[in-house]
Design a protein around this motif. Sequence first.
Motif, PDB file in Angstrom:
ATOM      1  N   SER A 177       0.834  -1.213   0.000  1.00  0.00           N
ATOM      2  CA  SER A 177       0.000   0.000   0.000  1.00  0.00           C
ATOM      3  C   SER A 177       0.861   1.252   0.000  1.00  0.00           C
ATOM      4  O   SER A 177       0.443   2.305  -0.499  1.00  0.00           O
ATOM      5  N   ALA A 178       2.064   1.156   0.559  1.00  0.00           N
ATOM      6  CA  ALA A 178       2.938   2.329   0.643  1.00  0.00           C
ATOM      7  C   ALA A 178       3.582   2.672  -0.706  1.00  0.00           C
ATOM      8  O   ALA A 178       4.112   3.773  -0.878  1.00  0.00           O
ATOM      9  N   ASP A 179       3.568   1.757  -1.664  1.00  0.00           N
ATOM     10  CA  ASP A 179       4.232   1.996  -2.954  1.00  0.00           C
ATOM     11  C   ASP A 179       3.422   1.315  -4.072  1.00  0.00           C
ATOM     12  O   ASP A 179       3.853   0.320  -4.653  1.00  0.00           O
ATOM     13  N   PRO A 180       2.218   1.868  -4.370  1.00  0.00           N
ATOM     14  CA  PRO A 180       1.314   1.178  -5.290  1.00  0.00           C
ATOM     15  C   PRO A 180       1.818   1.114  -6.730  1.00  0.00           C
ATOM     16  O   PRO A 180       1.282   0.331  -7.525  1.00  0.00           O
ATOM     17  N   THR A 181       2.832   1.865  -7.080  1.00  0.00           N
ATOM     18  CA  THR A 181       3.369   1.775  -8.440  1.00  0.00           C
ATOM     19  C   THR A 181       4.215   0.509  -8.595  1.00  0.00           C
ATOM     20  O   THR A 181       4.103  -0.214  -9.585  1.00  0.00           O
ATOM     21  N   ARG A 182       5.043   0.251  -7.620  1.00  0.00           N
ATOM     22  CA  ARG A 182       5.982  -0.879  -7.733  1.00  0.00           C
ATOM     23  C   ARG A 182       5.362  -2.196  -7.253  1.00  0.00           C
ATOM     24  O   ARG A 182       5.856  -3.274  -7.567  1.00  0.00           O
ATOM     25  N   TYR A 183       4.292  -2.078  -6.464  1.00  0.00           N
ATOM     26  CA  TYR A 183       3.631  -3.286  -5.944  1.00  0.00           C
ATOM     27  C   TYR A 183       2.246  -3.418  -6.561  1.00  0.00           C
ATOM     28  O   TYR A 183       1.526  -2.426  -6.689  1.00  0.00           O
ATOM     29  N   GLN A 184       1.876  -4.646  -6.881  1.00  0.00           N
ATOM     30  CA  GLN A 184       0.533  -4.932  -7.377  1.00  0.00           C
ATOM     31  C   GLN A 184      -0.062  -6.013  -6.477  1.00  0.00           C
ATOM     32  O   GLN A 184       0.498  -7.107  -6.366  1.00  0.00           O
ATOM     33  N   ILE A 185      -1.165  -5.683  -5.829  1.00  0.00           N
ATOM     34  CA  ILE A 185      -1.830  -6.698  -4.998  1.00  0.00           C
ATOM     35  C   ILE A 185      -2.874  -7.414  -5.852  1.00  0.00           C
ATOM     36  O   ILE A 185      -3.706  -6.766  -6.496  1.00  0.00           O
ATOM     37  N   VAL A 186      -2.804  -8.732  -5.862  1.00  0.00           N
ATOM     38  CA  VAL A 186      -3.775  -9.542  -6.616  1.00  0.00           C
ATOM     39  C   VAL A 186      -4.553 -10.385  -5.608  1.00  0.00           C
ATOM     40  O   VAL A 186      -3.949 -11.054  -4.749  1.00  0.00           O
ATOM     41  N   ASP A 187      -5.877 -10.347  -5.697  1.00  0.00           N
ATOM     42  CA  ASP A 187      -6.715 -11.153  -4.803  1.00  0.00           C
ATOM     43  C   ASP A 187      -6.594 -12.617  -5.216  1.00  0.00           C
ATOM     44  O   ASP A 187      -7.175 -13.048  -6.219  1.00  0.00           O
ATOM     45  N   LEU A 192      -8.751 -20.133  -9.688  1.00  0.00           N
ATOM     46  CA  LEU A 192      -7.465 -20.032 -10.376  1.00  0.00           C
ATOM     47  C   LEU A 192      -7.521 -19.178 -11.659  1.00  0.00           C
ATOM     48  O   LEU A 192      -6.645 -18.338 -11.884  1.00  0.00           O
ATOM     49  N   ASP A 193      -8.553 -19.374 -12.472  1.00  0.00           N
ATOM     50  CA  ASP A 193      -8.615 -18.651 -13.748  1.00  0.00           C
ATOM     51  C   ASP A 193      -8.639 -17.140 -13.556  1.00  0.00           C
ATOM     52  O   ASP A 193      -8.034 -16.385 -14.324  1.00  0.00           O
ATOM     53  N   ALA A 194      -9.354 -16.685 -12.532  1.00  0.00           N
ATOM     54  CA  ALA A 194      -9.463 -15.240 -12.280  1.00  0.00           C
ATOM     55  C   ALA A 194      -8.116 -14.665 -11.836  1.00  0.00           C
ATOM     56  O   ALA A 194      -7.703 -13.587 -12.277  1.00  0.00           O
ATOM     57  N   VAL A 195      -7.413 -15.401 -10.980  1.00  0.00           N
ATOM     58  CA  VAL A 195      -6.099 -14.940 -10.507  1.00  0.00           C
ATOM     59  C   VAL A 195      -5.119 -14.915 -11.679  1.00  0.00           C
ATOM     60  O   VAL A 195      -4.381 -13.938 -11.888  1.00  0.00           O
ATOM     61  N   THR A 196      -5.140 -15.985 -12.460  1.00  0.00           N
ATOM     62  CA  THR A 196      -4.243 -16.098 -13.613  1.00  0.00           C
ATOM     63  C   THR A 196      -4.470 -14.939 -14.591  1.00  0.00           C
ATOM     64  O   THR A 196      -3.513 -14.359 -15.114  1.00  0.00           O
ATOM     65  N   ALA A 197      -5.731 -14.593 -14.820  1.00  0.00           N
ATOM     66  CA  ALA A 197      -6.042 -13.497 -15.758  1.00  0.00           C
ATOM     67  C   ALA A 197      -5.466 -12.181 -15.256  1.00  0.00           C
ATOM     68  O   ALA A 197      -4.899 -11.394 -16.030  1.00  0.00           O
ATOM     69  N   ASP A 198      -5.571 -11.925 -13.958  1.00  0.00           N
ATOM     70  CA  ASP A 198      -5.031 -10.670 -13.399  1.00  0.00           C
ATOM     71  C   ASP A 198      -3.510 -10.625 -13.498  1.00  0.00           C
ATOM     72  O   ASP A 198      -2.922  -9.579 -13.801  1.00  0.00           O
ATOM     73  N   VAL A 199      -2.869 -11.753 -13.212  1.00  0.00           N
ATOM     74  CA  VAL A 199      -1.392 -11.777 -13.272  1.00  0.00           C
ATOM     75  C   VAL A 199      -0.939 -11.580 -14.721  1.00  0.00           C
ATOM     76  O   VAL A 199      -0.008 -10.804 -14.992  1.00  0.00           O
ATOM     77  N   ALA A 200      -1.621 -12.243 -15.658  1.00  0.00           N
ATOM     78  CA  ALA A 200      -1.248 -12.088 -17.072  1.00  0.00           C
ATOM     79  C   ALA A 200      -1.429 -10.631 -17.512  1.00  0.00           C
ATOM     80  O   ALA A 200      -0.589 -10.080 -18.237  1.00  0.00           O
ATOM     81  N   GLU A 201      -2.487  -9.994 -17.044  1.00  0.00           N
ATOM     82  CA  GLU A 201      -2.728  -8.592 -17.392  1.00  0.00           C
ATOM     83  C   GLU A 201      -1.615  -7.695 -16.833  1.00  0.00           C
ATOM     84  O   GLU A 201      -1.132  -6.778 -17.499  1.00  0.00           O
ATOM     85  N   CYS A 202      -1.222  -7.986 -15.621  1.00  0.00           N
ATOM     86  CA  CYS A 202      -0.135  -7.223 -14.989  1.00  0.00           C
ATOM     87  C   CYS A 202       1.161  -7.374 -15.799  1.00  0.00           C
ATOM     88  O   CYS A 202       1.865  -6.393 -16.058  1.00  0.00           O
ATOM     89  N   ILE A 203       1.448  -8.591 -16.233  1.00  0.00           N
ATOM     90  CA  ILE A 203       2.662  -8.852 -17.013  1.00  0.00           C
ATOM     91  C   ILE A 203       2.591  -8.109 -18.361  1.00  0.00           C
ATOM     92  O   ILE A 203       3.552  -7.462 -18.792  1.00  0.00           O
ATOM     93  N   ARG A 204       1.439  -8.183 -19.014  1.00  0.00           N
ATOM     94  CA  ARG A 204       1.300  -7.489 -20.316  1.00  0.00           C
ATOM     95  C   ARG A 204       1.485  -5.988 -20.144  1.00  0.00           C
ATOM     96  O   ARG A 204       2.117  -5.327 -20.966  1.00  0.00           O
ATOM     97  N   HIS A 205       0.955  -5.451 -19.049  1.00  0.00           N
ATOM     98  CA  HIS A 205       1.110  -4.013 -18.787  1.00  0.00           C
ATOM     99  C   HIS A 205       2.595  -3.669 -18.595  1.00  0.00           C
ATOM    100  O   HIS A 205       3.094  -2.676 -19.135  1.00  0.00           O
ATOM    101  N   LEU A 206       3.304  -4.514 -17.852  1.00  0.00           N
ATOM    102  CA  LEU A 206       4.740  -4.269 -17.633  1.00  0.00           C
ATOM    103  C   LEU A 206       5.496  -4.272 -18.955  1.00  0.00           C
ATOM    104  O   LEU A 206       6.379  -3.439 -19.191  1.00  0.00           O
ATOM    105  N   VAL A 207       5.136  -5.231 -19.823  1.00  0.00           N
ATOM    106  CA  VAL A 207       5.815  -5.319 -21.118  1.00  0.00           C
ATOM    107  C   VAL A 207       5.522  -4.064 -21.939  1.00  0.00           C
ATOM    108  O   VAL A 207       6.430  -3.469 -22.533  1.00  0.00           O
TER     109      VAL A 207
END
Length: 211
Positions: A177-187, A192-207
């Motif tokens: 919470s102290a550094d929301p740019t560098r940290y991404q909290i995923v519920d 599994l599919d919902a978590v996987t989709a969020d992580v994949a989205e985070c990775i695509r955004h980083l790329v």
Amino acid sequence: MTRRGRFITFEGTEGVGKSTQLKTAARTLEALGIDCVVTREPGGTPMAEAIRDLLLAPRDEPVNETTELLLMFAARAQHLHTRIITELNAGRWVLCDRFTDATFAYQGGGRGVAEDRIAQLETLVQGDLRPDQVIVLDAPVETGMTRARHRGELDRFEQEAVAFFERIRATYLRRASADPTRYQIVDAARELDAVTADVAECIRHLVSTAV
Ligand code: Z5A
């Protein structure tokens, strides 16, 4: 031209799905044509894996908190300086199952080691190198324990009480919470599919922002 790879770490309490999501993230990167390596802490090189064995083995002798802290950073120094930095300099992305946030969470929040003591070792071992992105997989402690504890004998950390893991979870959430740019909290309590989709989205955004 070779460009420094990105350093992404996956954090969270026991059984939240770090290993599972690391594999998904690696597949997402590979599909985007990005070279990556998957590694873990403590561990990631033969010597650091030997330190991991020392750290995780249940033992009758009480383990001093400073001994545990120094072994974590000894393994990290070996892993970082003989492997991670080499990979990053070669332009590969490094996906790491836990890193120094785990030390702040487990040895700091869990064991009660002062944060500034951990920060001193962080600077000694890492200089100014920090993960580019920390993905914190967050789920109630009991959820992770239920998922993880069908594997047989518990290691030295897994033998700790629920309250220990509650302090660890709280430390991760506070740091994120102290550094929301560098940290991404995923519920990570969702299916599994919902978590996987969020992580994949985070990775695509980083790329997309790394180019
Ligand atoms: N440690 C430390 O104290 N200080 C430090 O600085 C560092 C580490 C770096 C080893 O870590 C120990 O070292 C760790 C902290 C300490 N001790 N603990 N506890 P580790 O990462 O090797 O150990 P772990 O946290 O116990 O990892 P794990 O139990 O393997 O959990 P995971 O990788 O997060 O979960 P998983 O293996 O991907 O998934 C567990 C199961 O749940 C598996 O069957 C999956 O198929 C299933 N799963 C995953 N996601 C889902 C969802 N969404 N729904 C349902 N089921 C799921």
